[in-house]
Scaffold this active site. Structure first.
Site, PDB file in Angstrom:
ATOM      1  N   ALA A 146      62.512  11.398  33.845  1.00  0.00           N
ATOM      2  CA  ALA A 146      62.075  10.143  34.471  1.00  0.00           C
ATOM      3  C   ALA A 146      61.575   9.163  33.414  1.00  0.00           C
ATOM      4  O   ALA A 146      61.933   7.973  33.435  1.00  0.00           O
ATOM      5  CB  ALA A 146      60.983  10.421  35.500  1.00  0.00           C
ATOM      6  N   GLY A 147      60.778   9.655  32.473  1.00  0.00           N
ATOM      7  CA  GLY A 147      60.247   8.788  31.425  1.00  0.00           C
ATOM      8  C   GLY A 147      61.355   8.239  30.539  1.00  0.00           C
ATOM      9  O   GLY A 147      61.375   7.047  30.207  1.00  0.00           O
TER      10      GLY A 147
ATOM     11  N   ARG B 299      65.684  25.434  51.080  1.00  0.00           N
ATOM     12  CA  ARG B 299      64.776  26.430  50.491  1.00  0.00           C
ATOM     13  C   ARG B 299      63.613  26.816  51.392  1.00  0.00           C
ATOM     14  O   ARG B 299      63.187  27.970  51.399  1.00  0.00           O
ATOM     15  CB  ARG B 299      64.238  25.891  49.162  1.00  0.00           C
ATOM     16  CG  ARG B 299      65.348  25.808  48.147  1.00  0.00           C
ATOM     17  CD  ARG B 299      64.911  25.119  46.894  1.00  0.00           C
ATOM     18  NE  ARG B 299      66.055  25.072  45.977  1.00  0.00           N
ATOM     19  CZ  ARG B 299      66.053  24.438  44.818  1.00  0.00           C
ATOM     20  NH1 ARG B 299      64.978  23.784  44.408  1.00  0.00           N
ATOM     21  NH2 ARG B 299      67.119  24.452  44.064  1.00  0.00           N
TER      22      ARG B 299
ATOM     23  N   GLY C 138      59.964  13.253  30.005  1.00  0.00           N
ATOM     24  CA  GLY C 138      61.013  14.067  30.617  1.00  0.00           C
ATOM     25  C   GLY C 138      62.108  13.120  31.097  1.00  0.00           C
ATOM     26  O   GLY C 138      62.193  11.969  30.641  1.00  0.00           O
TER      27      GLY C 138
ATOM     28  N   LEU D 184      66.588  16.154  39.654  1.00  0.00           N
ATOM     29  CA  LEU D 184      67.086  15.521  38.421  1.00  0.00           C
ATOM     30  C   LEU D 184      67.577  14.119  38.757  1.00  0.00           C
ATOM     31  O   LEU D 184      67.293  13.147  38.052  1.00  0.00           O
ATOM     32  CB  LEU D 184      68.231  16.354  37.827  1.00  0.00           C
ATOM     33  CG  LEU D 184      67.848  17.755  37.323  1.00  0.00           C
ATOM     34  CD1 LEU D 184      69.083  18.499  36.814  1.00  0.00           C
ATOM     35  CD2 LEU D 184      66.812  17.668  36.212  1.00  0.00           C
TER      36      LEU D 184
HETATM   37  C1  LIG Z   1      63.185  26.406  36.154  1.00  0.00           C
HETATM   38  C2  LIG Z   1      63.476  25.105  36.833  1.00  0.00           C
HETATM   39  C3  LIG Z   1      64.758  24.794  37.229  1.00  0.00           C
HETATM   40  C4  LIG Z   1      65.039  23.583  37.852  1.00  0.00           C
HETATM   41  N1  LIG Z   1      66.329  23.311  38.211  1.00  0.00           N
HETATM   42  C5  LIG Z   1      66.622  22.120  38.772  1.00  0.00           C
HETATM   43  C6  LIG Z   1      67.970  21.786  39.108  1.00  0.00           C
HETATM   44  O1  LIG Z   1      68.893  22.553  38.871  1.00  0.00           O
HETATM   45  N2  LIG Z   1      68.223  20.592  39.674  1.00  0.00           N
HETATM   46  C7  LIG Z   1      67.222  19.691  39.939  1.00  0.00           C
HETATM   47  O2  LIG Z   1      67.517  18.610  40.437  1.00  0.00           O
HETATM   48  N3  LIG Z   1      65.947  19.974  39.615  1.00  0.00           N
HETATM   49  C8  LIG Z   1      65.613  21.161  39.038  1.00  0.00           C
HETATM   50  N4  LIG Z   1      64.309  21.437  38.715  1.00  0.00           N
HETATM   51  C9  LIG Z   1      63.277  20.414  38.908  1.00  0.00           C
HETATM   52  C10 LIG Z   1      63.361  19.376  37.800  1.00  0.00           C
HETATM   53  O3  LIG Z   1      63.589  20.004  36.582  1.00  0.00           O
HETATM   54  C11 LIG Z   1      62.100  18.529  37.665  1.00  0.00           C
HETATM   55  O4  LIG Z   1      61.628  18.126  38.890  1.00  0.00           O
HETATM   56  C12 LIG Z   1      62.397  17.286  36.839  1.00  0.00           C
HETATM   57  O5  LIG Z   1      62.952  17.659  35.616  1.00  0.00           O
HETATM   58  C13 LIG Z   1      61.156  16.466  36.653  1.00  0.00           C
HETATM   59  O6  LIG Z   1      61.358  15.481  35.667  1.00  0.00           O
HETATM   60  P1  LIG Z   1      60.165  14.535  35.246  1.00  0.00           P
HETATM   61  O7  LIG Z   1      60.700  13.604  34.242  1.00  0.00           O
HETATM   62  O8  LIG Z   1      59.524  13.982  36.449  1.00  0.00           O
HETATM   63  O9  LIG Z   1      59.074  15.500  34.604  1.00  0.00           O
HETATM   64  P2  LIG Z   1      59.072  16.504  33.355  1.00  0.00           P
HETATM   65  O10 LIG Z   1      60.401  16.758  32.795  1.00  0.00           O
HETATM   66  O11 LIG Z   1      58.253  17.634  33.806  1.00  0.00           O
HETATM   67  O12 LIG Z   1      58.292  15.674  32.243  1.00  0.00           O
HETATM   68  C14 LIG Z   1      56.926  15.412  32.306  1.00  0.00           C
HETATM   69  C15 LIG Z   1      56.493  14.727  31.028  1.00  0.00           C
HETATM   70  O13 LIG Z   1      55.138  14.329  31.142  1.00  0.00           O
HETATM   71  C16 LIG Z   1      54.412  14.767  30.019  1.00  0.00           C
HETATM   72  N5  LIG Z   1      53.016  14.939  30.434  1.00  0.00           N
HETATM   73  C17 LIG Z   1      52.525  15.691  31.444  1.00  0.00           C
HETATM   74  N6  LIG Z   1      51.191  15.527  31.526  1.00  0.00           N
HETATM   75  C18 LIG Z   1      50.839  14.636  30.569  1.00  0.00           C
HETATM   76  C19 LIG Z   1      49.609  14.059  30.152  1.00  0.00           C
HETATM   77  N7  LIG Z   1      48.457  14.348  30.755  1.00  0.00           N
HETATM   78  N8  LIG Z   1      49.623  13.203  29.111  1.00  0.00           N
HETATM   79  C20 LIG Z   1      50.777  12.894  28.467  1.00  0.00           C
HETATM   80  N9  LIG Z   1      51.967  13.406  28.837  1.00  0.00           N
HETATM   81  C21 LIG Z   1      51.996  14.264  29.870  1.00  0.00           C
HETATM   82  C22 LIG Z   1      55.129  16.012  29.549  1.00  0.00           C
HETATM   83  O14 LIG Z   1      54.891  16.258  28.189  1.00  0.00           O
HETATM   84  C23 LIG Z   1      56.571  15.592  29.796  1.00  0.00           C
HETATM   85  O15 LIG Z   1      57.036  14.819  28.725  1.00  0.00           O
HETATM   86  C24 LIG Z   1      64.002  22.659  38.091  1.00  0.00           C
HETATM   87  C25 LIG Z   1      62.705  22.963  37.695  1.00  0.00           C
HETATM   88  C26 LIG Z   1      62.433  24.169  37.069  1.00  0.00           C
HETATM   89  C27 LIG Z   1      61.032  24.479  36.664  1.00  0.00           C
END
Ligand SMILES: Cc1cc2nc3c(=O)[nH]c(=O)nc-3n(C[C@H](O)[C@H](O)[C@H](O)COP(=O)(O)OP(=O)(O)OC[C@H]3O[C@@H](n4cnc5c(N)ncnc54)[C@H](O)[C@@H]3O)c2cc1C
Ligand code: SF4
Ligand code: SF4
Ligand code: FES
Lengths: 524, 236
Positions: free
Chosen positions: A11-12, A280, A9, A383
């Site tokens: 972060a990655g 919130r 996602g 984000l």
């Molecule tokens: C509907 C919605 C709207 C949002 N709107 C906003 C916004 O407007 N502004 C804001 O700042 N934030 C918002 N957020 C929050 C934000 O989207 C997330 O917190 C953020 O995108 C997290 O990014 P991340 O890279 O940490 O994780 P993610 O994008 O969740 O990525 C996680 C990754 O890990 C992988 N993964 C998970 N488990 C495993 C495993 N066991 N083995 C291998 N791979 C795995 C997945 O495949 C994915 O690639 C929103 C969230 C939602 C649900």
């Protein structure tokens, strides 16, 4: 040197690109390809003090809004670093082609919850998707150079450890079932703990919480697990909760409930400064409270009927389509019924300012990590935190990584998964115990129920899930105060003397220990 | 309503596919995604009395934002989470995996070729993007591509092992092409001509199929005009 990143996602991807820009290669593991990560679902926007809206915004304002909405439970220096880096990050996203709108001062920004200035950069109500497309294409550039090697459809199985040092990870190709071990330090970017509340969150089914549960079982500390964000405006749809982005209120939407038959705009009356855009945790708790009043109906509505046509068209057309599609209601003509739903996990893997976890050689960033958001996250900061956290984790990992030779070894291991039924059972217990307003009896009852479930855990994965669930409930029991998202009816006040601290969960053997530790920038 | 569901099953890449038929009660608003989840949670037999083992399929967002759940439903490529039983207008539902990709298991297909194709056409920015009023709407629409593969299902010219890449490549490419400032030479321009322009029959079968509602036809003409006719959106 090669570094393993779990999760693709925001972060990655941010970590992988940061490494690649420094000539460091990485193996990017994800259960599905990036287009399927939760980050693509983010809607309302990303925060940065760009000061383009003529409101004299400052980085210090962004810092204050973040730290105070988080109820002083985040590391102030880390938050300061994130807020200071934010304008550069958003401008860089612009140069990677994210189609923001521009005015004569720069990128246009909107109002968002808990913030006193217009500080949220956005692309309609599809910001996450736009950011991800730009970063996926940027990642591809480094894939072509051989610096980033992708492993989509690969699941993280466990860390390879030697004396509290992480030296690699075991991953399984879910298409072929081939299981391999990879050597190198590991950055976890596996997203929020949605799987704890299966089918009850606004996010993706992919974020099972298994990665965090596994490293927890391997002795890694987790923090603030009780801090679970209920977003005020969600709607139950098939299999999940649908988010109505805070942009709806940022662009003028108002919450009301019928009191003695007349609409009562309770947020505006109670909070004249920020009104519907209070943080919130405050809005969600107010919604529960007004709906329980005898003179009120039980349903809260979001009224967007006064929003002007050009705002609908230019800024939230996609949000409108979503309401029409899923609710059969055009929000431009009629208020929509909304209720709070689980949306974000402020808690997670405990990291220090440099994104080190409690285990050497293991780093964490994005929603799986506990950093920046304290007891309540501001919309738009996640984000930002994911991108910034990914960068910092990568920089630290790079500095500390030993020169490893890349080796991939096949491993014979039976896959262990949490069954649908088991996940459901755990989720139902948690959902009952961890609502917006919590009570000790319910928490203790849940702890007992979860303990009883231990004998039913069919494999390692189910036991890990159970332990993570227990840790969350136990953290909520031990935090005997109300702060941010953690509101207890039996301890309604904030207690800074005992609890302006992180709740830290650690497992040894099969005993889970919860302690409260100072919020320190450096790992002890 | 009571429906008959015919699902194509295949235990592994090598295994022989077969159809399994079962009867199920649900209401019209149920999506195919919900149907699959409910069937998987239940213990049931098919119409010939054989047990229905867990049906493998992929999902992530459950709100048509991630493209994971694309499959063929009554002959058309669609997202399972966005297809309501009532819309199908038949009480016989046939569910199959996308046909242009190798089957992994049941409804799961390996769509890696989509990523490989985007690598092959150099789908990234070789220079800093220029975003202005002229190209923001285009970049926005192109950036929405889910990489679901539905468009490839209906494209008469696409096969997974060929050098023609079709809409799942030209839609993302149209963002890059629209944001690059005018220059003599870009890799993506050369590759675009080779892998898209030269192979596309412009039949536009791909046009109305996109579950994200992307205006695929405009993306094609926009990218053609930049890559082939060198009408860049910006001079930098
Ligand atoms: C509907 C919605 C709207 C949002 N709107 C906003 C916004 O407007 N502004 C804001 O700042 N934030 C918002 N957020 C929050 C934000 O989207 C997330 O917190 C953020 O995108 C997290 O990014 P991340 O890279 O940490 O994780 P993610 O994008 O969740 O990525 C996680 C990754 O890990 C992988 N993964 C998970 N488990 C495993 C495993 N066991 N083995 C291998 N791979 C795995 C997945 O495949 C994915 O690639 C929103 C969230 C939602 C649900
Ligand atoms: S226009 Fe026709 S040939 Fe070209 S991509 Fe679309 S369906 Fe395929
Ligand atoms: S263009 Fe549409 S149909 Fe084709 S891959 Fe993208 S989202 Fe899917
Ligand atoms: S599950 Fe994401 S599009 Fe259907």
């Amino acid at each position: 040197m090669s570094i393993i990143i779990i999760g693709a996602g925001l972060a990655g991807l941010s970590a992988a690109v940061t490494l690649a820009q420094n000539g460091v290669s990485s193996n990017l593991i994800s259960s599905m390809q990036s287009e399927r990560a939760q980050s693509v679902m983010a809607e309302g926007g990303i925060n940065a003090c760009l000061n383009t809206m003529g409101e004299d915004d400052t980085v210090e304002n962004h810092f204050e809004d973040t730290i105070s909405s988080g109820m002083y439970l985040a590391d102030a220096e880390a938050v300061r670093g994130m807020c200071a880096a934010a304008p550069g990050i958003v401008e860089r996203l612009g140069s990677l082609g994210v189609p923001f709108s521009y005015n004569d001062k720069g990128i246009v920004q909107r109002s968002f919850g808990g913030q006193r200035k217009k500080r949220t950069a956005f692309v309609k109500s599809s910001t996450g998707k736009m950011l991800m497309t730009a970063l996926i294409d940027e990642t591809r550039k480094f894939e072509a150079q051989g610096l980033i090697k992708r492993y989509p459809n690969h699941c993280f199985i466990r860390l390879i450890t030697e004396d509290n040092k992480c030296c690699g990870a075991v991953v399984r190709n879910t298409y072929t079932n081939r299981t391999v071990s990879l050597r190198g330090s590991v950055i976890l970017a596996s997203g929020g703990l949605n799987g704890l509340f299966d089918g009850m969150t606004t996010g993706t089914t992919q974020n099972t919480s298994d990665a965090a549960a596994t490293v927890f079982s391997q002795g890694v500390e987790l923090a603030n697990l009780e801090m679970i964000q209920y977003h005020p405006t969600t709607i139950a749809i098939q299999g999940k909760r649908l988010l109505i982005s805070e942009a709806a209120r940022g662009e003028g939407g108002r919450l009301f409930i019928n009191r003695n038959g007349k609409p009562w705009y309770f947020m505006e009356e109670k909070y004249p400064e920020l009104k519907n855009l209070m943080p919130r945790d405050v809005v969600s708790a107010e919604m529960v409270q007004v709906a329980a009043m005898p003179e009120c109906d039980s349903q809260v509505y979001l009224d967007m009927t006064a929003i002007e046509k050009n705002v609908w068209n230019e800024r939230i057309s996609d949000l409108r389509e979503q309401c029409v599609h899923y609710l059969g209601i055009d929000p431009a003509n009629k208020p929509i019924p909304v209720s709070p739903g689980i949306h974000f996990f402020m808690g997670g893997i405990r990291v220090d300012r440099e994104h080190r976890t409690s285990m050497n050689g293991l780093y964490a960033a994005g929603e799986c990590a506990c950093q920046y958001h304290g007891a309540n996250r501001l919309g738009g900061n996640s984000l930002l935190g994911a991108i910034y956290g990914g960068q910092i984790a990568a920089q630290t990992a790079m500095k500390e990584a030993a020169d490893n030779t890349e080796e991939i070894i096949d491993i014979a291991e039976e896959p262990a998964e949490v069954s649908c039924g088991f996940a459901r059972t755990v989720s139902e217990i948690l959902y009952k115990a961890l609502p917006i307003l919590r009570k000790e009896e319910e928490l203790i009852a849940a702890k007992e129920e979860l303990n009883l479930l231990k004998s039913r855990a069919g494999n390692r994965a189910e036991l890990n899930r159970l332990n993570l669930a227990l840790a969350a409930v136990m953290s909520a029991i031990e935090r005997r105060e109300s702060r941010g998202a953690h509101k207890r009816t039996d301890y309604p006040d904030r207690d800074d003397v005992s609890f302006k601290k992180q709740s830290v969960a650690k497992i040894s053997g099969d005993k889970i220990d919860i302690s409260f530790k100072e919020i320190k920038g450096r790992r002890d | 309503m009571r429906i008959t569901i015919k699902i194509k099953r295949q235990e592994s890449r090598e295994a022989e596919p077969y159809f399994q038929i079962l009867v199920w009660d649900c209401d019209e608003s149920t999506t195919v995604a919900t149907l699959l989840r409910e069937i998987n949670a239940a213990v049931i037999n098919d119409t010939s009395g054989e047990p229905v083992n867990e049906i493998a399929w992929e999902c992530s967002c459950l709100q048509k934002k991630c493209g994971a759940c694309a499959m063929v439903i009554n002959g058309l490529p669609r997202l399972a989470c966005d297809t309501k039983i009532g819309e199908i207008k038949s009480n016989r539902i046939i569910i199959e995996p996308l046909k242009k990709f190798p089957v992994v298991r049941d409804l799961i297909v390996d769509r890696s070729v989509l990523r490989e194709n985007l690598l092959a056409i150099h789908n990234w920015l070789e220079r800093e993007a220029v975003v202005n009023k002229k190209n923001t709407d285009l970049a926005y629409d192109a950036s929405r591509c889910l990489q679901c593969g539905c468009c490839l299902e209906v494209c008469p010219n696409f096969t997974a092992d060929d050098s023609f890449f079709s809409a799942a490549a030209f839609v993302p490419a149209s963002r890059i092409l629209s944001e690059l400032p005018k220059r003599k030479k870009y890799e993506i321009v050369t590759e675009y001509k080779k892998h898209i322009y030269d192979g596309c029959g412009k039949s536009l079968s791909c046009h109305n199929i996109c579950p994200a509602g992307i205006d695929v036809e405009r993306k094609l003409s926009n990218s053609n005009s930049v890559a082939i006719w060198k009408r860049f959106f910006s001079k930098e």
